[in-house]
Every structure is written in structure tokens, then in C-alpha cells.
Design a protein around this motif. Structure first.
Motif, PDB file in Angstrom:
ATOM      1  N   TRP A 115       0.835  -1.209   0.000  1.00 16.05           N
ATOM      2  CA  TRP A 115       0.000   0.000   0.000  1.00 16.05           C
ATOM      3  C   TRP A 115       0.868   1.256   0.000  1.00 16.05           C
ATOM      4  N   ARG A 116       1.966   1.203   0.755  1.00 16.64           N
ATOM      5  CA  ARG A 116       2.847   2.368   0.769  1.00 16.64           C
ATOM      6  C   ARG A 116       3.449   2.616  -0.602  1.00 16.64           C
ATOM      7  N   VAL A 117       3.865   1.528  -1.247  1.00 15.07           N
ATOM      8  CA  VAL A 117       4.411   1.671  -2.606  1.00 15.07           C
ATOM      9  C   VAL A 117       3.348   2.234  -3.548  1.00 15.07           C
ATOM     10  N   GLN A 118       2.111   1.710  -3.417  1.00 10.66           N
ATOM     11  CA  GLN A 118       1.029   2.206  -4.277  1.00 10.66           C
ATOM     12  C   GLN A 118       0.730   3.668  -4.008  1.00 10.66           C
ATOM     13  N   ARG A 119       0.755   4.056  -2.713  1.00  9.28           N
ATOM     14  CA  ARG A 119       0.513   5.459  -2.401  1.00  9.28           C
ATOM     15  C   ARG A 119       1.611   6.348  -2.970  1.00  9.28           C
ATOM     16  N   ILE A 120       2.857   5.876  -2.862  1.00  6.54           N
ATOM     17  CA  ILE A 120       3.971   6.644  -3.429  1.00  6.54           C
ATOM     18  C   ILE A 120       3.806   6.765  -4.942  1.00  6.54           C
ATOM     19  N   GLN A 121       3.455   5.648  -5.570  1.00  7.23           N
ATOM     20  CA  GLN A 121       3.258   5.685  -7.021  1.00  7.23           C
ATOM     21  C   GLN A 121       2.097   6.601  -7.398  1.00  7.23           C
ATOM     22  N   ALA A 122       1.000   6.516  -6.608  1.00  6.55           N
ATOM     23  CA  ALA A 122      -0.142   7.386  -6.887  1.00  6.55           C
ATOM     24  C   ALA A 122       0.236   8.846  -6.710  1.00  6.55           C
TER      25      ALA A 122
END
Length: 596
Positions: free
Chosen positions: A206-213
Motif C-alpha cells: 500500500w505504501r508503494v502504491q501510495r507513493i506511485q499514486a
């Protein structure tokens, strides 16, 4: 049927029984039939065998043996809390296996030989026999040979049933006992260590996805900003060519060189292009019984909140008093002064002898050493900032007339303005004179002043302009769909700009001298009020549950939402923007690109 056999078969915990032929009850003409949901096998001393299905009356001799078993699937629970998966995670397993005896002579004979040593087979005894006979070993092998990820979550009942049927020990036990493993009804597999590992892995994902988002949003914002600047580049180049380097030219001189579409694009971005005279340091809102501070760069985060005493009743409005670093908070029967930084109460301005009314002071204003405030029930009041106990009514309603008193405004010429219903009044503190300046076409909801002009927003949706030197001179600047509850007046060099709420259209900027209307804010909800500084627009939605905050660096006309009702548990009554002087590098150097 004898009492012992009858009571045994009535016990739901009994799975199978074995009785002698002489113990089976007989009637006058025949023996009692096999009960429903039971299956029987008759064995004679000479080795002959025959099935006795339910409903059939078995013909028994005294030396015959009758084996009876329930004719349905039987649920067997197998559990083990100390299993280990192939990947090393501890597993707690609980299975429910359905077994049954088919209507075959060999199977029922095997049941009697293997499990009916005491002529009665209970569910507990069968459960122990099945678990010890290979089911528990099959469950352990099934978990040991697989990773926790393949066990926990997916439906693996069919896979475990195959494991059970292929297990040598379980197959041998089933053959010797005459039963069959019909299906696995339930298989619960849990692992606390795997759950923690999966939670940590999901959190990392989720953290990676948030960073990507966030990166995608930033890239989109950068692209939108580039498109906006590229779109304006041609307009600015055209202006630069028209000015021919003359620093004395003003916007009013240059705008005619642009087409109407170019003027609109320029004006809706003007506040983004000009250097800031002041920058916003905090967004302060009154929400319920408290005052909250929001970070302009992160409006969804509460920086500070301060509770206000209940002495004056509910809170209604908030404004800044820069000369003393105060926040002035209007309540039902008085005004509180709070320290801008800490939120502590530093002074209280009360209306003496007043019961707490249902409404409250709706606007407050500090000019020189006096505080002015309007209240639709109590009227127009004033207090010295240095002597809060010296309250003075300047205008009071009689018998409920006028119904609305609001819009305390500094008229810029030493007088203080306020609105009573549809009339704009001016009070001169130097002489004590109170005069009516003029009447609008409906109840006045907002007033803003620039130099010698007052701009009035009415309940009917009109924005009217009034020349303060010639009060009888009124004319319409704009017609909105609904009431205009706020007006913010700004000036960019020789351009006058009025920012107003526009309901479902967000917020508009009016340029009355140019007869141009520009769209400056889009919002996902209808907008009721708007506040503006040199570098920021803040809007309040119709339901008063959220703010839309847009800074000058926003890539488009969409702001960021601050869900104040969710953050505070209360709707928003009023908002105030705290500002400070911009650093010298940000201030205008040339008349054409700045604000006077």
C-alpha cells in the motif's frame, strides 16, 4: 425392540449398535421393522449375511446378529493447533470430515469386526478412531507439504480430501472399518505469524502504491501546470510586444490588444501570475464550540484547535485583528478575543444585560482601537479594544425591525459600514453620525470596499456597485443564480477583481471595469462562500461540511478538500485567512506584473 436397544438408537451420539436376534422385539406375526435412517446387516452363525434396509422387518433367529448403523453422512471433527507449514509458519487446523457406510454387506461386516467391540459405537469413539486411523496424520502431512500462503485464504477442502483418500494409513483404516470419506465439509486454517507477515507485506505494498499514486498526481500536476503556462505564454508575449518596454503602461491599456478569449484566460490566471504582497499562513475556522487552525499547504490536517468558553453561547464568526495578533470570534451574546498563535482567550467583549439570543454576532471588525460587530437581534455594537467593558450600541432593532443586521465593513474614509436588511449604513466614529447610504434591490448579504466603491451582494443574486461619494449612484455588476453570501475585493495594479461564490459553478472573478467574468475555481460540490488572499482561494460548500482550498501553485482550477465535519464533528460557521507580508523577492517590481 427392547428398552436398551431403543434408548441406544434414540441417542444422537450413537452411530452404530449390534444386537442379538433374541433381543430384537417381535410382534404377533412379525418382528419390528428397521427404523428410518438406519441400515442393518443380519449375520447367521453359519456365515450367511443379508442387508436389512430401513422399513423392512428382519427375520431373525435367536442366534443371528443384527448390526445397525445410521444411514447418513456423519461429521467427524479433526483438530490440531501445533502444525507447521512448509515455510515455517505455525498453523491451527480444524477439519470436519463427512464419512458414511454404504449399503454393502462387506462394509457393514467390517464395521462390526473393527469398531463394534462393545456392541455400541458413539460419535466420540468414532472420532478418535478416524483421527488415529490416519485422518490426523493426513491433515499434518497436508499442512507440512504446503506454504502458508496456499493454505490460508483459498478453498483447499477438495485438495485435503484427495490427500486423505491417498494416505496409506487412512485408506487402510477406511477399508478395515468399511467406511468411505465422502467429503470435507469444513477446513479452517489459521496462522497468527502468517497474518502478521501478510499484514506487513500488504502495508508495504500500500505504501508503494501510495507513493506511485502521489508520483502520478505530481506528474499530472506538473503536466497541467506546463499546459497552463504554455497556453499563457503566447498571451504574455503578445502583451510584452504591445507594451514595447514602457513600464508606465497599465493593464487597462494592454487588455484591448487581446482577443476576448485571451483576456478571459489571462484574467482567470492573473492572481497566479502576479507576485504576492501577502501569503497565507493559516486557515482558521469556527466549527461548533471550537476554533481550528489548518495548514494551507495540507488543508486536511488540523494544526491546532482551541475550545472557547460557553459564556456567550454558540460561536458564529471569526476575523483577524492583526494590530494585536488576535482572533475575534463572534458568539451569541458577545465577542471573544483569542491569541492568534495559542488560541488562549485574551479578552471578552460582552453585551451587558443581554439574554443569550438564538442567533449570534455575524461579523466583527477591528479598526484603530475599536471593535465593531453586527448582530441581527442585538444590532450594531462597538467596544474599545483596550476597555472591553465599555460596550456601546450604535444601532438597535425595534420590534424585530430590521430583521437582518450584518456586514461590518471598513469604508476606507474613516467611516464604518454595515447593512440593515436592504439598506447600507455608514457610522462616523469621529462625529457619532449614522447615515443611510442607499438601498439595494433586496436583503444585503455581503459588502466589500475598494477605494471609493462599495460592492454589495444581495439575497436576490445581484452584485451592485455603489459610489461612496455619490451614494445615490448604484448599478448592477453581475447577476448570479442564488444569493451572494460573500464578496472578496482584490486589486492588481489598475484592475479591480471581485471573487464571489457561484454555487455549482465554483467561484468566479468579476472585473467590473472590463465587463469580464472569469472562472477561477471548480468544485465537486456547490459553493456557498469564498475567501481569497493574494496566493489562495478557500471556499465553503452548501452543506458547510468541507472546505475547498486552492493555492496559486495548483495546476488547475480544482482545489483540495478539507473535510472539517469529519475532522471536528461539527459544520463550519465561518473562516478567516491569516496572512503575513511576502518576502521582498516575491513582491512586485514592475507595475505591469504586480498589484498596487
Amino acid at each position: 425392540m427392547t428398552r436398551d436397544v431403543q434408548s441406544s438408537m434414540a441417542d444422537e451420539n450413537v452411530i452404530a449398535v449390534c444386537v442379538g436376534g433374541g433381543d430384537w422385539p417381535r410382534g404377533i406375526l412379525s418382528t419390528a421393522p428397521i427404523p428410518d435412517r438406519w441400515l442393518g446387516l443380519i449375520e447367521s452363525p453359519d456365515g450367511r449375511r443379508r442387508l436389512a434396509p430401513s422399513g423392512e422387518a428382519p427375520r431373525l433367529s435367536a442366534d443371528d446378529r443384527l448390526t445397525l448403523v445410521r444411514n447418513r453422512p456423519i461429521a467427524i471433527a479433526v483438530r490440531d493447533a501445533d502444525l507447521v507449514s512448509r515455510c515455517g509458519h505455525g498453523i491451527e487446523a480444524a477439519a470436519e470430515i463427512l464419512v458414511r457406510w454404504n449399503a454393502r454387506e462387506d462394509d457393514l461386516a467390517a464395521l462390526r469386526r473393527t469398531l463394534l467391540h462393545a456392541d455400541t459405537l458413539t460419535l466420540e469413539a468414532l472420532t478418535r478412531a478416524v483421527a488415529d486411523g490416519g485422518a490426523l496424520a493426513a491433515l499434518r502431512a497436508f499442512v507440512r507439504e504446503r506454504n502458508a500462503e496456499s493454505l490460508i485464504g483459498p478453498d483447499v477442502r477438495e485438495a485435503f480430501l484427495n490427500e486423505l483418500r491417498q494416505s496409506e494409513a487412512a485408506r487402510r483404516f477406511a477399508f478395515e472399518a468399511g467406511l468411505t470419506f465422502e467429503r470435507v465439509a469444513r477446513l479452517d486454517l489459521n496462522s497468527a505469524s502468517f497474518a502478521r507477515e501478510r499484514s506487513a507485506r500488504q502495508e508495504a505494498q500500500w505504501r508503494v502504491q501510495r507513493i506511485q499514486a502521489r508520483e502520478m498526481v505530481e506528474q499530472a500536476a506538473a503536466a497541467a501546470t506546463k499546459r497552463r503556462l504554455d497556453d499563457l505564454a503566447g498571451v504574455m508575449e503578445k502583451l510584452r510586444a504591445a507594451s514595447s518596454g514602457d513600464p508606465n503602461l497599465r493593464w487597462h491599456d494592454l487588455l484591448p490588444t487581446l482577443s476576448p478569449a485571451e483576456r478571459g484566460r489571462l484574467l482567470e490566471n492573473l492572481w497566479r501570475l502576479t507576485p504576492d504582497r501577502h501569503t497565507t499562513t493559516a486557515i482558521v475556522a469556527v466549527a461548533g464550540p471550537q476554533v481550528v487552525w489548518l495548514d494551507p499547504s495540507e488543508p486536511g490536517r488540523l494544526v491546532r484547535r482551541a475550545g472557547v468558553p460557553e459564556d456567550f453561547g454558540g460561536l458564529r464568526c471569526v476575523d483577524a485583528c492583526p494590530q494585536r495578533d488576535w482572533l475575534l470570534v463572534g458568539a451569541a451574546s458577545g465577542v471573544w478575543a483569542l491569541d492568534t498563535e495559542s488560541g488562549a482567550v485574551v479578552a471578552r467583549f460582552a453585551v451587558p444585560g443581554s439574554p443569550t439570543p438564538r442567533t449570534g454576532f455575524n461579523t466583527v471588525l477591528a479598526v484603530d482601537d475599536r471593535l465593531y460587530a453586527t448582530h441581527s437581534t442585538l444590532g450594531f455594537w462597538s467596544w474599545p479594544l483596550s476597555s472591553p467593558e465599555d460596550a456601546r450600541p450604535l444601532f438597535e432593532p425595534h420590534d424585530g425591525v430590521p430583521r437582518s443586521i450584518r456586514c461590518t465593513t471598513d469604508l476606507g474614509d474613516g467611516r464604518i459600514g454595515f447593512a440593515a436588511d436592504d439598506c447600507l449604513h455608514a457610522y462616523d466614529p469621529r462625529t457619532g453620525e449614522l447615515a443611510a447610504l442607499g438601498t439595494a434591490d433586496g436583503t444585503i448579504h455581503s459588502v466589500a470596499v475598494l477605494e471609493t466603491s462599495a460592492y454589495v451582494g444581495t439575497e436576490s443574486g445581484r452584485v451592485m456597485q455603489l459610489n461612496l461619494r455619490q451614494p445615490e449612484d448604484w448599478w448592477q455588476v453581475h447577476r448570479a443564480r442564488g444569493s451572494v453570501e460573500s464578496i472578496v475585493a482584490r486589486r492588481w495594479n489598475d484592475l479591480r477583481e471581485l471573487v464571489i461564490p457561484a454555487g455549482p459553478d465554483g467561484a468566479l472573478a468579476l472585473y467590473p471595469d472590463e465587463s469580464i467574468t472569469a472562472h477561477v475555481l471548480e468544485a465537486p460540490v456547490p459553493i456557498r462562500r469564498v475567501w481569497a488572499t493574494d496566493d489562495m482561494l478557500v471556499a465553503l460548500n452548501e452543506n458547510r461540511d468541507r472546505l475547498i482550498v486552492m493555492g496559486s501553485l495548483a495546476p488547475d482550477r480544482r482545489g483540495r478538500e478539507a473535510p472539517l465535519a469529519r475532522l471536528t464533528g461539527h459544520t463550519v460557521q465561518d473562516v478567516c485567512l491569516l496572512t503575513r507580508a511576502a518576502p521582498p523577492a516575491d513582491r512586485p517590481a514592475e507595475p505591469i506584473s504586480g498589484a498596487a
